[in-house]
Each structure stands twice: as structure tokens, then as C-alpha cells.
Design a protein around this motif. Sequence first.
Motif, PDB file in Angstrom:
ATOM      1  N   THR A  51       0.858  -1.184   0.000  1.00 58.91           N
ATOM      2  CA  THR A  51       0.000   0.000   0.000  1.00 58.91           C
ATOM      3  C   THR A  51       0.891   1.230   0.000  1.00 58.91           C
ATOM      4  O   THR A  51       1.856   1.302   0.766  1.00 58.91           O
ATOM      5  CB  THR A  51      -0.907   0.019   1.241  1.00 58.91           C
ATOM      6  OG1 THR A  51      -1.752  -1.136   1.229  1.00 58.91           O
ATOM      7  CG2 THR A  51      -1.761   1.284   1.276  1.00 58.91           C
ATOM      8  N   VAL A  52       0.587   2.192  -0.867  1.00 53.64           N
ATOM      9  CA  VAL A  52       1.318   3.460  -0.912  1.00 53.64           C
ATOM     10  C   VAL A  52       0.435   4.534  -0.291  1.00 53.64           C
ATOM     11  O   VAL A  52      -0.707   4.727  -0.714  1.00 53.64           O
ATOM     12  CB  VAL A  52       1.696   3.854  -2.349  1.00 53.64           C
ATOM     13  CG1 VAL A  52       2.494   5.165  -2.340  1.00 53.64           C
ATOM     14  CG2 VAL A  52       2.490   2.746  -3.036  1.00 53.64           C
ATOM     15  N   GLU A  53       0.975   5.226   0.708  1.00 51.50           N
ATOM     16  CA  GLU A  53       0.274   6.348   1.329  1.00 51.50           C
ATOM     17  C   GLU A  53       0.959   7.627   0.854  1.00 51.50           C
ATOM     18  O   GLU A  53       2.109   7.883   1.177  1.00 51.50           O
ATOM     19  CB  GLU A  53       0.323   6.238   2.846  1.00 51.50           C
ATOM     20  CG  GLU A  53      -0.449   7.331   3.572  1.00 51.50           C
ATOM     21  CD  GLU A  53      -0.409   7.150   5.070  1.00 51.50           C
ATOM     22  OE1 GLU A  53      -1.382   6.605   5.627  1.00 51.50           O
ATOM     23  OE2 GLU A  53       0.617   7.544   5.685  1.00 51.50           O
ATOM     24  N   TRP A  54       0.234   8.430   0.087  1.00 57.98           N
ATOM     25  CA  TRP A  54       0.803   9.597  -0.589  1.00 57.98           C
ATOM     26  C   TRP A  54       0.725  10.812   0.332  1.00 57.98           C
ATOM     27  O   TRP A  54      -0.344  11.171   0.818  1.00 57.98           O
ATOM     28  CB  TRP A  54       0.051   9.861  -1.880  1.00 57.98           C
ATOM     29  CG  TRP A  54       0.082   8.696  -2.813  1.00 57.98           C
ATOM     30  CD1 TRP A  54      -0.736   7.594  -2.790  1.00 57.98           C
ATOM     31  CD2 TRP A  54       0.988   8.490  -3.891  1.00 57.98           C
ATOM     32  NE1 TRP A  54      -0.408   6.724  -3.791  1.00 57.98           N
ATOM     33  CE2 TRP A  54       0.649   7.239  -4.488  1.00 57.98           C
ATOM     34  CE3 TRP A  54       2.039   9.227  -4.420  1.00 57.98           C
ATOM     35  CZ2 TRP A  54       1.337   6.731  -5.587  1.00 57.98           C
ATOM     36  CZ3 TRP A  54       2.724   8.727  -5.521  1.00 57.98           C
ATOM     37  CH2 TRP A  54       2.372   7.490  -6.089  1.00 57.98           C
ATOM     38  N   HIS A  55       1.870  11.489   0.523  1.00 57.83           N
ATOM     39  CA  HIS A  55       1.931  12.580   1.481  1.00 57.83           C
ATOM     40  C   HIS A  55       2.078  13.968   0.868  1.00 57.83           C
ATOM     41  O   HIS A  55       1.253  14.832   1.103  1.00 57.83           O
ATOM     42  CB  HIS A  55       3.086  12.334   2.465  1.00 57.83           C
ATOM     43  CG  HIS A  55       2.735  11.392   3.566  1.00 57.83           C
ATOM     44  ND1 HIS A  55       2.617  11.777   4.876  1.00 57.83           N
ATOM     45  CD2 HIS A  55       2.441  10.055   3.545  1.00 57.83           C
ATOM     46  CE1 HIS A  55       2.267  10.743   5.628  1.00 57.83           C
ATOM     47  NE2 HIS A  55       2.161   9.685   4.837  1.00 57.83           N
ATOM     48  N   HIS A  56       3.139  14.206   0.105  1.00 53.25           N
ATOM     49  CA  HIS A  56       3.481  15.589  -0.272  1.00 53.25           C
ATOM     50  C   HIS A  56       4.171  15.604  -1.628  1.00 53.25           C
ATOM     51  O   HIS A  56       5.011  14.740  -1.914  1.00 53.25           O
ATOM     52  CB  HIS A  56       4.397  16.188   0.807  1.00 53.25           C
ATOM     53  CG  HIS A  56       5.021  17.489   0.441  1.00 53.25           C
ATOM     54  ND1 HIS A  56       4.297  18.641   0.222  1.00 53.25           N
ATOM     55  CD2 HIS A  56       6.335  17.837   0.263  1.00 53.25           C
ATOM     56  CE1 HIS A  56       5.122  19.631  -0.080  1.00 53.25           C
ATOM     57  NE2 HIS A  56       6.359  19.175  -0.065  1.00 53.25           N
ATOM     58  N   ARG A  57       3.819  16.574  -2.457  1.00 55.70           N
ATOM     59  CA  ARG A  57       4.470  16.721  -3.759  1.00 55.70           C
ATOM     60  C   ARG A  57       5.763  17.505  -3.597  1.00 55.70           C
ATOM     61  O   ARG A  57       5.774  18.620  -3.046  1.00 55.70           O
ATOM     62  CB  ARG A  57       3.551  17.453  -4.743  1.00 55.70           C
ATOM     63  CG  ARG A  57       4.154  17.643  -6.144  1.00 55.70           C
ATOM     64  CD  ARG A  57       3.178  18.392  -7.038  1.00 55.70           C
ATOM     65  NE  ARG A  57       3.751  18.705  -8.332  1.00 55.70           N
ATOM     66  CZ  ARG A  57       3.653  17.937  -9.418  1.00 55.70           C
ATOM     67  NH1 ARG A  57       2.997  16.792  -9.339  1.00 55.70           N
ATOM     68  NH2 ARG A  57       4.178  18.305 -10.569  1.00 55.70           N
ATOM     69  N   LEU A  58       6.856  16.935  -4.067  1.00 50.21           N
ATOM     70  CA  LEU A  58       8.148  17.606  -4.029  1.00 50.21           C
ATOM     71  C   LEU A  58       8.383  18.471  -5.269  1.00 50.21           C
ATOM     72  O   LEU A  58       8.827  19.611  -5.179  1.00 50.21           O
ATOM     73  CB  LEU A  58       9.273  16.584  -3.899  1.00 50.21           C
ATOM     74  CG  LEU A  58       9.374  15.834  -2.568  1.00 50.21           C
ATOM     75  CD1 LEU A  58      10.404  14.708  -2.676  1.00 50.21           C
ATOM     76  CD2 LEU A  58       9.751  16.785  -1.441  1.00 50.21           C
ATOM     77  N   ARG A  59       8.087  17.916  -6.451  1.00 47.54           N
ATOM     78  CA  ARG A  59       8.366  18.635  -7.693  1.00 47.54           C
ATOM     79  C   ARG A  59       7.747  17.878  -8.863  1.00 47.54           C
ATOM     80  O   ARG A  59       7.232  16.771  -8.709  1.00 47.54           O
ATOM     81  CB  ARG A  59       9.880  18.763  -7.925  1.00 47.54           C
ATOM     82  CG  ARG A  59      10.616  17.434  -8.034  1.00 47.54           C
ATOM     83  CD  ARG A  59      12.090  17.630  -8.313  1.00 47.54           C
ATOM     84  NE  ARG A  59      12.824  16.369  -8.330  1.00 47.54           N
ATOM     85  CZ  ARG A  59      12.942  15.568  -9.406  1.00 47.54           C
ATOM     86  NH1 ARG A  59      12.369  15.917 -10.547  1.00 47.54           N
ATOM     87  NH2 ARG A  59      13.650  14.448  -9.335  1.00 47.54           N
ATOM     88  N   GLY A  60       7.824  18.481 -10.043  1.00 42.11           N
ATOM     89  CA  GLY A  60       7.424  17.809 -11.263  1.00 42.11           C
ATOM     90  C   GLY A  60       8.560  16.975 -11.837  1.00 42.11           C
ATOM     91  O   GLY A  60       9.690  16.993 -11.334  1.00 42.11           O
ATOM     92  N   GLU A  61       8.263  16.245 -12.904  1.00 38.82           N
ATOM     93  CA  GLU A  61       9.302  15.451 -13.569  1.00 38.82           C
ATOM     94  C   GLU A  61      10.137  16.352 -14.471  1.00 38.82           C
ATOM     95  O   GLU A  61       9.602  17.227 -15.155  1.00 38.82           O
ATOM     96  CB  GLU A  61       8.672  14.329 -14.397  1.00 38.82           C
ATOM     97  CG  GLU A  61       9.713  13.391 -14.997  1.00 38.82           C
ATOM     98  CD  GLU A  61       9.075  12.212 -15.728  1.00 38.82           C
ATOM     99  OE1 GLU A  61       9.482  11.072 -15.467  1.00 38.82           O
ATOM    100  OE2 GLU A  61       8.171  12.455 -16.549  1.00 38.82           O
ATOM    101  N   VAL A  62      11.450  16.137 -14.454  1.00 35.01           N
ATOM    102  CA  VAL A  62      12.387  16.951 -15.231  1.00 35.01           C
ATOM    103  C   VAL A  62      13.231  16.040 -16.122  1.00 35.01           C
ATOM    104  O   VAL A  62      13.680  14.970 -15.680  1.00 35.01           O
ATOM    105  CB  VAL A  62      13.316  17.770 -14.296  1.00 35.01           C
ATOM    106  CG1 VAL A  62      14.341  18.552 -15.107  1.00 35.01           C
ATOM    107  CG2 VAL A  62      12.494  18.699 -13.404  1.00 35.01           C
ATOM    108  N   LYS A  63      13.468  16.478 -17.351  1.00 34.93           N
ATOM    109  CA  LYS A  63      14.394  15.772 -18.231  1.00 34.93           C
ATOM    110  C   LYS A  63      15.776  16.385 -18.053  1.00 34.93           C
ATOM    111  O   LYS A  63      16.029  17.534 -18.434  1.00 34.93           O
ATOM    112  CB  LYS A  63      13.956  15.870 -19.689  1.00 34.93           C
ATOM    113  CG  LYS A  63      14.833  15.053 -20.633  1.00 34.93           C
ATOM    114  CD  LYS A  63      14.260  15.033 -22.035  1.00 34.93           C
ATOM    115  CE  LYS A  63      15.098  14.138 -22.946  1.00 34.93           C
ATOM    116  NZ  LYS A  63      14.521  14.062 -24.320  1.00 34.93           N
TER     117      LYS A  63
END
Length: 316
Positions: free
Chosen positions: A276-288
Motif C-alpha cells: 500500500t502506498v500512502e501519498w503525502h506531499h508533492r516535491l516537484r514535477g518530472e524533469v528531463k
Amino acid sequence: MEVIRIHHPLDQRQIPSDPVVLAMGFFDGVHRGHQAVIQRAKEIAQAKGVKLAVLTYDHHPAIVYRPLTLADQKYLSTTRRKLQLLARFGVDRVFLVSYTGAFSAQSPQQFVDDYLVKFHTVTAVAGFDHTYGKKDVATMDRLPEFAQGRFDVETVGPVEETDRKVSSTRIRQVMQAGQIDEVNQLLGYQYRSTGLVVHGEARGRELGFPTANVLTPDNEWLPGIGIYTARLKVGAIWYPGMVSVGRNVTFGDHRPITVEINLLDFQGNLYGESVTVEWHHRLRGEVKFAGVEALVAQLQQDEAATRVYFKQLAAD
């Protein structure tokens, strides 16, 4: 919590004879708006000295009425998760109805007579926009007319956040945008998804950040592409880490979306584990990134931010 699974037509022998206060709704996500309905029903049940029951459904009612859309196939809370949440919020009994074409063909009066009355409802509680048949007829305003004095009706108004109604539709929109912090605010708890740990390309291990690759079910919503802090439950233990939902664009274009979690200070073999994944906080978007060195430098920053996040969480 007692769960009574029902297929239309109702078999009255399934139904216990004791009276209930009945909260009604599909309750996908059991978000703060749903919780307000359940809480009001709970207060009435306690005042009357009866059990708190919920009437809900095992899949989206929309499936019966129109061709499948993406929203009809995915859930903020699968049936299993929804039942867990209902139990958490103090529900005593759940009437889990299979929403079929035959069930939907009932008139509002038939539904009230053959379900709400036979559930031994003393008070029916639902949100202001809840319907139980044709939207222009089966409204909460008209439910007392169909009840014919056999039970009371309580309507709960909207719960708002930043001047907008808390709704499953709104949560799905911000989920797709990757705004997991807002998702959790609207839900009133940290969002969870499930999956199975499978083999990936092992790029994380090569970079010094080994990941558990989580194969996710098609019927659960995931946050949009980005990097997040999260916890992973394996067995009975929760492990903190950082999760990538993305296409690993540094290593090529048009790659499939994967869910990969790097666990802090973890050593072990997780292949084949149901997690089970418990989602907490967005750090950033995906970057190339231009190359591996730049990617590793960013991962080191992500790890540092993840450690700070969970340290602060433990201190709160």
C-alpha cells in the motif's frame, strides 16, 4: 462492522430487524463532504439509541447509464478501501448494493418502499445533491413525500474548501494535476493506493537509489506525474520514502508511466509483495536532465527534502 451484500431484488431475510439511521451515497473517497453526512447520521443514531448504517454501491452507478469513461473505471476508494474508511468513521452496518439495470429501473417510490423501509430506517440522511433515481424526481427535497411519514429525512449541506464544494469530481481533477497536498486536504486523510512490487529496469540501483517498482491496479486513481514523499506498507510495517510517478524522460522519450519508490535506509527483497502506498506531499514535477550526474544531484536533494518532511511529521 457488519457488511450485508445485496443483489436486486432484495431478500428481506438478509436484513436484521433492528432500526437504523441510514446514511446514503456512493461515497467514492469518503471525503470530508461524505464524512459530514456520516457524522450527522451518527449523531442522530446516538441520540435515538440505534445503529448507524450506510447504503452504498459496489461500483459506479454511471456504468448502468452510459458508455464507460475513465472516471467510471477508476476509484478514489475501491470497495475494500471504502469499507475500511466507513469502519474507521464509526459505521455499524453497511448495505452494499450491486447497482444493476434492474435496480436502477425502480421508481423512487419503489426504492423507498422496497429498500429504505425494509432496512428499518428511522431517519435517512444524505447530502443535498444526493439522488436515488431520476435526478429531477428522486431528490432529497421530495424524499419526505415518498417516505410517507414512515421515517424522518435529514439533508446535509455542502462542505466547502476555498469557496468551492468538496466533491469526488474536484478531488479527481486535482489528483490528475498531481496536487496531492490538496487531495489530502479535501479527503481529510492521506490518500492510499495499492500495488504489487515487480522487476523494473534497475536504473535506480545503478544510480545509487534502488527503487521498488509498484505495478498499480487499473481501477485506482494515481497522482499525476511528479515526485512525492510517501510511505510504503509491507505486511504490517510502514516505510518512508520518495516516489516517482513518471516516464523516466532522462532515459528516452515516449516511455510508459511507472511508479517507483525509493525507501529511506531500507535493505531487503520486496519482489512479489502486495503493498500500500500512502501519498503525502508533492516535491516537484518530472524533469528531463541533461545527463546522469544532474539526475543524481537532484535525487540527492529529493532525498534530503524527504528526510526533512518525515522528521517534521514525526515531531508534530
